[in-house]
Design an enzyme around this catalytic site. Structure first.
Site, PDB file in Angstrom:
ATOM      1  N   GLY A 130     -50.739   3.807 -10.351  1.00  6.64           N
ATOM      2  CA  GLY A 130     -51.734   4.357 -11.261  1.00  6.64           C
ATOM      3  C   GLY A 130     -51.892   5.848 -11.043  1.00  6.64           C
ATOM      4  O   GLY A 130     -51.004   6.517 -10.498  1.00  6.64           O
ATOM      5  N   PRO A 164     -50.763  11.380  -9.082  1.00  7.09           N
ATOM      6  CA  PRO A 164     -50.276   9.998  -9.066  1.00  7.09           C
ATOM      7  C   PRO A 164     -50.911   9.240  -7.909  1.00  7.09           C
ATOM      8  O   PRO A 164     -51.176   9.817  -6.845  1.00  7.09           O
ATOM      9  CB  PRO A 164     -48.768  10.147  -8.863  1.00  7.09           C
ATOM     10  CG  PRO A 164     -48.595  11.483  -8.224  1.00  7.09           C
ATOM     11  CD  PRO A 164     -49.710  12.349  -8.731  1.00  7.09           C
ATOM     12  N   LYS A 165     -51.188   7.978  -8.106  1.00 12.48           N
ATOM     13  CA  LYS A 165     -51.729   7.143  -7.029  1.00 12.48           C
ATOM     14  C   LYS A 165     -50.544   6.561  -6.253  1.00 12.48           C
ATOM     15  O   LYS A 165     -49.970   5.541  -6.607  1.00 12.48           O
ATOM     16  CB  LYS A 165     -52.605   6.034  -7.591  1.00 12.48           C
ATOM     17  CG  LYS A 165     -53.367   5.256  -6.530  1.00 12.48           C
ATOM     18  CD  LYS A 165     -54.322   4.263  -7.176  1.00 12.48           C
ATOM     19  CE  LYS A 165     -55.117   3.542  -6.105  1.00 12.48           C
ATOM     20  NZ  LYS A 165     -54.265   2.735  -5.199  1.00 12.48           N
ATOM     21  N   VAL A 166     -50.169   7.263  -5.212  1.00 17.61           N
ATOM     22  CA  VAL A 166     -48.993   6.903  -4.428  1.00 17.61           C
ATOM     23  C   VAL A 166     -49.232   5.576  -3.712  1.00 17.61           C
ATOM     24  O   VAL A 166     -50.295   5.343  -3.128  1.00 17.61           O
ATOM     25  CB  VAL A 166     -48.662   8.021  -3.423  1.00 17.61           C
ATOM     26  CG1 VAL A 166     -47.437   7.653  -2.603  1.00 17.61           C
ATOM     27  CG2 VAL A 166     -48.447   9.337  -4.162  1.00 17.61           C
TER      28      VAL A 166
END
Length: 581
Positions: free
Chosen positions: A277, A122-124
């Site tokens: 994202g 996951p794009k934290v």
């Protein structure tokens, strides 16, 4: 991730498809300079004070818009999204490369081709940092800055409870890169959005004092330059040392479908952080000494579509509604929101449009409200040219345009759309385009002229098939038998809904007999509303129109005269108001 890569990448699909403005070189220079100055001011506030005057999404989109203008007019592109670190800034042991943003599934698939050992994470959504461990102790925490130099956040970061102060093994002397994020309890991105998490975290780390709020922060490590050779080994050791999130949210993938599935799952499932994202990365990375800002070819991101987008105003249009009110609509350079292409948004009344000071060239933040209707959130940028069109002269009202005339085109069609709506006469299968076709083909005299159409006339209408003509006739015939209250709605009687529910009258004759005092017995009807109702019912245009309904056989209007001596002609006024027709 730090903001500056957004400008270089131009990753938002809507802006990638945008066209260059038609400006003179002088105007272009002024517009570019003004937007550049504003972005620099927002950026100064963000990086120096930890305060965001606009959302991250707005900032990123306007940065992309600036880069587009610079390309269009050959201006020198500047990286305005990050400031030079303050005096005394620290050099990163390994530079931050940033992440290349990919526009869609096709772009992701192309990027994946020829690459092996791919992983998805996951794009934290937080702020990027470097963690430096020496002899097992946390030595430095450095803000991303410009990718080469950053601020020393060590003292603040030490107060983050979940950040390990001591590590051992291969991590004892290591450089890690990751995201400090705002911890969340079952955060569902689809429902809750990003909550401007990036700005909140930056503010906590940069403001003086306020150490208590740091307990809400945590760390997601996404890179271990010069670490163990395999991704699996890196993740195992990170997890053993207290960075367990990386292992929990990293998965090997080989196909674009797997990336899309994880992207959808993380978008709709509860997570301990906000995301914007997914990130796809190769297990094998170059040695850390070769890492440079903007050069991370082994890592890419596929962001979620923003719930709101910045759209440029391409025109201002005025519309006249059913009751004669003038509304303002902003025509937009098309943008994509969810699965909908948005080309216009309602601003509202002329007064609201004037107060918002919107004209061509301005940038609006637009989102989708219920049922996918575009909604104006705010004006995020105003251009230099403030010329505006003149709104129409207010000459329409609730008693104009029941009859067709050239000057009544808009209000007349608005009345037809209204009476056909599901909450009124429920005439399905027509819509605005259908009404326009019928009005033009059969020269409607008034808003109920459709009751006169025969199946043969409908069948002969250009663009209407035999089957559809039969369906339309059936809907018209069903509308003729709708209850009296719905016909009062279709007529536009200005009666509050609460009063309409309480109204026991079943014919137009009973309504005509009511005086102001009788109207005030209904809920929501005061003296002024009662006067308006009496004036509406006895207005010459309404008297004539209800006579037309009686002549066309509409139930409650016919029954009003059973057993009486009056005829429809007796109720027709000798004169009609200029726009009553």
């Amino acid at each position: 991730m730090s903001r500056w890569l957004i400008v270089a990448a131009l990753l938002l699909v809507a802006h990638a498809r945008a066209t260059c403005p038609v400006w003179s070189p002088e105007r272009a220079g002024q517009e570019i300079a003004q937007l550049q100055e504003q972005l620099a001011e927002w950026n100064e506030t963000y990086w120096r004070q930890g305060v965001s005057d606009v959302s991250d999404g707005v900032y990123d989109q306007l940065s992309a818009r600036l880069a587009l203008w610079q390309r269009c007019f050959g201006a020198v592109s500047t990286e305005n999204a990050s400031l030079p670190p303050r005096q005394g800034a620290i050099r990163h042991p390994v530079a931050h490369t940033g992440v290349r943003k990919l526009a869609d599934a096709q772009a992701v698939q192309q990027w994946m081709q020829g690459k092996n050992e791919l992983w998805v994470q996951p794009k934290v959504d937080g702020v990027a940092v470097t963690l430096v461990y020496q002899q097992g102790h946390l030595q430095r925490v450095i803000s991303r800055g410009d990718g080469l130099l950053g601020e020393d956040w060590t003292q603040k970061a030490r107060r983050i409870p979940s950040l390990p102060h001591k590590v051992d093994g291969a991590l004892a002397n290591s450089v890690l890169q990751g995201e400090i994020f705002l911890s969340a309890d079952a955060h569902v991105q689809q429902k809750m959005g990003g909550m401007n998490a990036r700005s909140q975290v930056a503010g906590m780390l940069m403001r003086q004092g306020d150490s208590q709020s740091l307990s809400q922060l945590s760390v997601f490590v996404w890179a271990w330059p010069d670490g163990p050779a395999t991704m699996r080994e890196r993740l195992t050791q990170l997890s053993a040392s207290g960075f367990e999130l990386a292992e929990r949210y990293s998965y090997p993938i080989t196909q674009i479908k797997e990336v899309a599935d994880w992207r959808e799952r993380w978008f709709t499932s509860p997570l301990p952080f906000a995301t914007d994202g997914v990130v796809i990365r190769t297990a094998k990375e170059p040695e850390g000494r070769y890492w440079l800002p903007g050069q991370g070819a082994w890592v890419a991101a596929w962001k979620y579509r923003p719930v709101s987008q910045v759209a440029e105003v391409s025109g201002i249009r005025f519309t006249i509604g059913r009751t004669g009110k003038i509304a303002v609509v902003a025509e937009l350079v098309p943008i994509q929101l969810d699965d909908k292409q948005v080309q216009r948004v309602s601003i509202g009344s002329v007064l609201r449009w004037q107060n918002l000071d919107i004209t061509i060239g301005d940038q609006l933040l637009v989102s989708l409200a219920g049922q996918g209707i575009p909604r104006l959130e705010s004006v995020v940028w105003r251009g230099l040219d403030r010329a505006k069109p003149m709104p129409p002269t207010p000459r329409y009202h609730s008693l104009t345009c029941f009859y067709r005339s050239p000057e009544c085109r808009e209000q007349f069609l608005a009345r037809l759309n209204w009476l056909g709506a599901s909450q009124v006469l429920n005439i399905e299968g027509i819509g605005e385009a259908g009404w326009k076709t019928l009005v033009m083909a059969h020269s409607f005299a008034h808003i109920f002229s459709w009751l006169e159409l025969t199946p043969m006339q409908l069948n002969d209408t250009p663009g209407i098939t035999t089957a559809r003509a039969q369906q339309i006739f059936q809907r018209f015939d069903m509308a003729r038998r709708q209850p009296f209250p719905l016909w009062l709605k279709a007529l536009g009687l200005p009666l509050p809904s609460s009063a309409m529910k309480a109204l026991s009258d079943g014919s137009w004759k009973q309504l005509e007999a009511r005086d102001e005092l009788h109207w005030q017995n209904l809920p929501g009807v005061g003296p002024e509303k009662a006067r308006n109702l009496v004036a509406f019912i006895h207005h010459p245009t309404i008297v004539e129109l209800t006579g037309q309904l009686r002549a066309l056989g509409v139930g409650a209007f016919v029954s009003a005269f059973r057993g009486g001596s009056k005829t429809p002609a007796a109720l027709v006024s000798a004169s009609r108001p200029a726009y009553g027709r």
